[in-house]
Write a protein that holds these residues in place. Structure first.
Motif, PDB file in Angstrom:
ATOM      1  N   TRP A 303      10.646  13.303  -0.628  1.00  0.00           N
ATOM      2  CA  TRP A 303       9.427  12.940   0.096  1.00  0.00           C
ATOM      3  C   TRP A 303       8.331  13.987  -0.082  1.00  0.00           C
ATOM      4  CZ3 TRP A 303      14.255  13.430   2.430  1.00  0.00           C
ATOM      5  CH2 TRP A 303      14.494  14.592   3.150  1.00  0.00           C
ATOM      6  N   ASP A 304       8.714  15.245  -0.253  1.00  0.00           N
ATOM      7  CA  ASP A 304       7.702  16.279  -0.478  1.00  0.00           C
ATOM      8  C   ASP A 304       7.028  16.099  -1.836  1.00  0.00           C
ATOM      9  OD1 ASP A 304       8.011  17.643   1.953  1.00  0.00           O
ATOM     10  OD2 ASP A 304       9.760  18.711   1.201  1.00  0.00           O
ATOM     11  N   ILE A 305       7.821  15.740  -2.840  1.00  0.00           N
ATOM     12  CA  ILE A 305       7.242  15.504  -4.168  1.00  0.00           C
ATOM     13  C   ILE A 305       6.311  14.297  -4.113  1.00  0.00           C
ATOM     14  CG2 ILE A 305       7.735  15.006  -6.591  1.00  0.00           C
ATOM     15  CD1 ILE A 305      10.501  16.306  -6.158  1.00  0.00           C
ATOM     16  N   LEU A 306       6.751  13.240  -3.445  1.00  0.00           N
ATOM     17  CA  LEU A 306       5.927  12.030  -3.342  1.00  0.00           C
ATOM     18  C   LEU A 306       4.611  12.302  -2.623  1.00  0.00           C
ATOM     19  CD1 LEU A 306       8.771   9.517  -2.454  1.00  0.00           C
ATOM     20  CD2 LEU A 306       7.318   9.392  -4.497  1.00  0.00           C
ATOM     21  N   LYS A 307       4.675  13.090  -1.572  1.00  0.00           N
ATOM     22  CA  LYS A 307       3.450  13.412  -0.836  1.00  0.00           C
ATOM     23  C   LYS A 307       2.490  14.213  -1.697  1.00  0.00           C
ATOM     24  CE  LYS A 307       1.745  15.467   3.443  1.00  0.00           C
ATOM     25  NZ  LYS A 307       2.081  16.241   4.658  1.00  0.00           N
ATOM     26  N   THR A 308       3.013  15.197  -2.432  1.00  0.00           N
ATOM     27  CA  THR A 308       2.157  16.013  -3.293  1.00  0.00           C
ATOM     28  C   THR A 308       1.585  15.182  -4.425  1.00  0.00           C
ATOM     29  OG1 THR A 308       3.616  17.890  -2.790  1.00  0.00           O
ATOM     30  CG2 THR A 308       2.032  18.180  -4.559  1.00  0.00           C
ATOM     31  N   LEU A 309       2.388  14.276  -4.966  1.00  0.00           N
ATOM     32  CA  LEU A 309       1.902  13.380  -6.022  1.00  0.00           C
ATOM     33  C   LEU A 309       0.792  12.482  -5.487  1.00  0.00           C
ATOM     34  CD1 LEU A 309       2.085  12.275  -8.870  1.00  0.00           C
ATOM     35  CD2 LEU A 309       4.012  10.857  -8.151  1.00  0.00           C
ATOM     36  N   SER A 310       0.952  11.990  -4.258  1.00  0.00           N
ATOM     37  CA  SER A 310      -0.100  11.190  -3.627  1.00  0.00           C
ATOM     38  C   SER A 310      -1.385  12.000  -3.493  1.00  0.00           C
ATOM     39  CB  SER A 310       0.367  10.712  -2.246  1.00  0.00           C
ATOM     40  OG  SER A 310      -0.698  10.116  -1.533  1.00  0.00           O
ATOM     41  N   GLU A 311      -1.256  13.243  -3.035  1.00  0.00           N
ATOM     42  CA  GLU A 311      -2.432  14.110  -2.870  1.00  0.00           C
ATOM     43  C   GLU A 311      -3.105  14.377  -4.206  1.00  0.00           C
ATOM     44  OE1 GLU A 311      -0.553  17.404  -1.015  1.00  0.00           O
ATOM     45  OE2 GLU A 311      -0.613  16.527   1.009  1.00  0.00           O
ATOM     46  N   SER A 312      -2.293  14.469  -5.262  1.00  0.00           N
ATOM     47  CA  SER A 312      -2.841  14.686  -6.597  1.00  0.00           C
ATOM     48  C   SER A 312      -3.713  13.505  -7.017  1.00  0.00           C
ATOM     49  CB  SER A 312      -1.697  14.880  -7.595  1.00  0.00           C
ATOM     50  OG  SER A 312      -2.200  15.043  -8.903  1.00  0.00           O
ATOM     51  N   HIS A 313      -3.219  12.287  -6.795  1.00  0.00           N
ATOM     52  CA  HIS A 313      -4.016  11.095  -7.118  1.00  0.00           C
ATOM     53  C   HIS A 313      -5.243  10.996  -6.224  1.00  0.00           C
ATOM     54  CE1 HIS A 313      -1.579   9.136 -10.179  1.00  0.00           C
ATOM     55  NE2 HIS A 313      -0.489   9.452  -9.497  1.00  0.00           N
ATOM     56  N   LEU A 314      -5.110  11.428  -4.984  1.00  0.00           N
ATOM     57  CA  LEU A 314      -6.241  11.362  -4.054  1.00  0.00           C
ATOM     58  C   LEU A 314      -7.368  12.279  -4.518  1.00  0.00           C
ATOM     59  CD1 LEU A 314      -7.213  10.124  -1.394  1.00  0.00           C
ATOM     60  CD2 LEU A 314      -6.166  12.049  -0.193  1.00  0.00           C
ATOM     61  N   LYS A 315      -7.018  13.448  -5.067  1.00  0.00           N
ATOM     62  CA  LYS A 315      -8.044  14.363  -5.584  1.00  0.00           C
ATOM     63  C   LYS A 315      -8.844  13.719  -6.704  1.00  0.00           C
ATOM     64  CE  LYS A 315      -5.402  18.565  -4.581  1.00  0.00           C
ATOM     65  NZ  LYS A 315      -4.567  19.646  -5.184  1.00  0.00           N
ATOM     66  N   ASP A 316      -8.188  12.814  -7.439  1.00  0.00           N
ATOM     67  CA  ASP A 316      -8.844  12.128  -8.551  1.00  0.00           C
ATOM     68  C   ASP A 316      -9.526  10.835  -8.107  1.00  0.00           C
ATOM     69  OD1 ASP A 316      -7.779  14.110 -10.156  1.00  0.00           O
ATOM     70  OD2 ASP A 316      -6.041  12.918 -10.754  1.00  0.00           O
ATOM     71  N   ASN A 317      -9.537  10.595  -6.797  1.00  0.00           N
ATOM     72  CA  ASN A 317     -10.070   9.334  -6.247  1.00  0.00           C
ATOM     73  C   ASN A 317      -9.343   8.111  -6.805  1.00  0.00           C
ATOM     74  OD1 ASN A 317     -11.842  10.674  -4.613  1.00  0.00           O
ATOM     75  ND2 ASN A 317     -13.653  10.304  -5.877  1.00  0.00           N
ATOM     76  N   ASP A 318      -8.089   8.312  -7.170  1.00  0.00           N
ATOM     77  CA  ASP A 318      -7.234   7.202  -7.599  1.00  0.00           C
ATOM     78  C   ASP A 318      -6.515   6.703  -6.338  1.00  0.00           C
ATOM     79  OD1 ASP A 318      -5.427   5.444  -8.663  1.00  0.00           O
ATOM     80  OD2 ASP A 318      -4.477   6.883 -10.025  1.00  0.00           O
ATOM     81  N   PHE A 319      -7.239   5.913  -5.554  1.00  0.00           N
ATOM     82  CA  PHE A 319      -6.771   5.584  -4.205  1.00  0.00           C
ATOM     83  C   PHE A 319      -5.559   4.650  -4.208  1.00  0.00           C
ATOM     84  CE2 PHE A 319     -11.294   6.635  -3.773  1.00  0.00           C
ATOM     85  CZ  PHE A 319     -11.176   7.721  -2.931  1.00  0.00           C
ATOM     86  N   GLU A 320      -5.505   3.751  -5.167  1.00  0.00           N
ATOM     87  CA  GLU A 320      -4.370   2.826  -5.191  1.00  0.00           C
ATOM     88  C   GLU A 320      -3.057   3.571  -5.406  1.00  0.00           C
ATOM     89  OE1 GLU A 320      -5.153  -0.295  -7.939  1.00  0.00           O
ATOM     90  OE2 GLU A 320      -6.725  -1.198  -6.707  1.00  0.00           O
TER      91      GLU A 320
END
Length: 475
Positions: A303-320
């Motif tokens: 879950w920690d990896i998934l959360k960080t991966l989500s944050e990584s996409h969020l920084k790129d404005n890749d919201f989906e």
């Protein structure tokens, strides 16, 4: 036939002579005894008698015999020869007490072993091994007494890094914090190279990344290419925001060191380093490699990896993708909290801030849906979730309160909190601003009596609230 007979007799004579020659109290006796012990003869006692007789005043050899028996797991004879060594020295031979202590320690008799190691210290106050072994067996019985005993060694042997020994004892006892504190007292270049790995780990896992890096750099001087030092240097440089240095160790670790099985933790840190340096493709690839390897027993959790991966996409404005991986984080993490769920709504809000106006109601509707679900999952947070829904509707789905789309939600917040006697500070704030919305709506509708009623309730919460004071002063 005679030739064969004489060869056979010669062989027997040679073997017998070799044994006789070794029984002279010299170092050769030790090798001869080791061979006898390893052969496990039926007449062991008989074969040992001449060796004891030749060495009964040689404590060093007698102890070596005892050690040989100990290594062969013959503790009975090991004890016999340790005692012979003591007899030869009138109970003043410290190494013999150590062997007797080792025998007790092997039998899981820590107290008895500590007593014997203490006798070794009494016999030779400068013998480092005696203090070390005392500390090993006594650390669980009396940690303070162990520390005091090692402090005695400081006085006897100022040339010895006693604090490093303390660090080692604490480390094998599972006390990383105390291990770090002990190792920290010794200049890193004075720590025995065999202990540097422990100091590096104690420092890193304790969050002392500068000390971890110093230990790793010193360790690599003694052991170039060591995978543990290399990976911890990579991790520590990242934590210290030395991203270029971290990348250099990353390249070394993944490309130059042989026979290393890379873990999910390695790939996770590789992702963090790539991301810090703006290498988004390699960062995403490393996150996915980490996910492919992670298991329930991993140090880093899925879950920690998934959360960080989500944050990584969020920084790129890749919201989906940010939402996709955050939802997987929520589905995977045990013991979710309110903040975990609310963060999903925050991603939708950021999406609304960065999308075309026509699509905003749909995206905000998803955020509202998160709070509705939270209200069911966490009933105790119903007032808070309703208040957040009201805020979202008011900000995103209305135009200067023209449609009053948030009115029902703010009214519900007032109903939920007004009768609550033990409101928190945050609940008073939610109630005040919910009443403000209703007060201002009544004012816009020219229902001044209703507006003043809401103002009175606000001032009961915050007597200095100017908008309510102004409404109350209306004629």
């Amino acid at each position: 036939m005679k030739a064969i007979k004489y060869l056979f007799i010669a062989a027997l004579t040679f073997g017998y002579s070799a044994t006789v020659m070794a029984q002279d109290g010299s170092k050769a006796d030790v090798d001869a005894v080791k061979k006898i012990i390893s052969s496990k003869p039926a007449d062991l006692d008989k074969q040992m008698k001449p060796f004891y007789k030749a060495n009964k005043k040689n404590a060093e050899n007698l102890l070596a015999f005892g050690r040989a028996f100990f290594e062969a797991k013959d503790t009975a004879n090991a004890k016999v020869y340790a005692n012979h060594a003591l007899q030869a020295t009138k109970n003043k031979y410290a190494p013999a007490f150590i062997l007797l202590g080792d025998i007790e320690a092997l039998g899981d008799r820590g107290g008895e072993a500590a007593t014997l190691y203490d006798q070794a210290i009494y016999a030779d106050p400068k013998l480092v091994e005696a203090y070390y072994k005392y500390a090993l067996v006594y650390r669980k019985i009396d940690p303070q007494g162990t520390a005091a005993k090692l402090d005695q060694l400081k006085v006897q042997r100022p040339d010895v890094s006693v604090d490093a020994i303390k660090g080692h004892i604490f480390m094998i006892s599972g006390d990383r914090k105390s291990a770090y504190e002990a190792y920290k007292l010794v200049p890193v270049n004075k720590i025995d190279p065999s202990y540097l790995n422990e100091f590096a780990r104690a420092s890193y896992f304790g969050g002392h990344f500068d000390d971890a890096l110093a230990a790793c750099e010193e360790g690599l001087k003694h052991n170039p290419g060591n995978p543990t030092f290399t990976r911890l240097a990579m991790f520590s440089n990242y934590e210290m925001k030395n991203y270029d240095a971290a990348k250099n160790y990353l390249k070394m670790y993944f490309n130059e060191i042989k026979d290393v099985e890379f873990s999910e933790y390695d790939h996770y840190y590789a992702a963090l380093i790539h991301e810090a340096l703006g290498d988004k493709d390699n960062a995403k690839s490393s996150y996915h490699k980490a996910l492919s390897l992670v298991s329930d027993s991993s140090m880093i959790k899925r879950w920690d990896i998934l959360k960080t991966l989500s944050e990584s996409h969020l920084k790129d404005n890749d919201f989906e993708n940010a939402i996709k991986y955050y939802q997987e984080f929520l589905d995977t993490k045990p013991g979710k909290k309110v903040d975990d769920d609310e963060a999903l709504a925050g991603i939708y809000v950021k999406w609304a801030e960065n999308t075309e106006e026509a699509r905003r109601p749909e995206v905000i509707g998803k955020a509202i849906g998160v709070f509705n679900k939270m209200s069911e999952t966490y009933p105790v947070q119903k007032a808070y979730c309703t208040y957040k829904i009201a805020e979202l509707k008011n900000k995103w789905l209305d135009n200067n309160m023209e449609k009053r789309v948030a009115k029902a939600d703010y009214q519900q917040v007032v109903e939920l909190l007004s009768a609550k006697a033990d409101r928190s500070k945050s609940e008073n704030t939610m109630l005040k601003y919910s009443l403000h919305y209703l007060m201002f709506g009544s004012y816009l509708d020219k229902k001044i009596a209703d507006a003043k009623s809401y103002a009175e309730k606000i001032l009961a919460i915050d007597p200095e609230y100017k908008p309510a004071q102004e409404i109350q002063n209306l004629k």
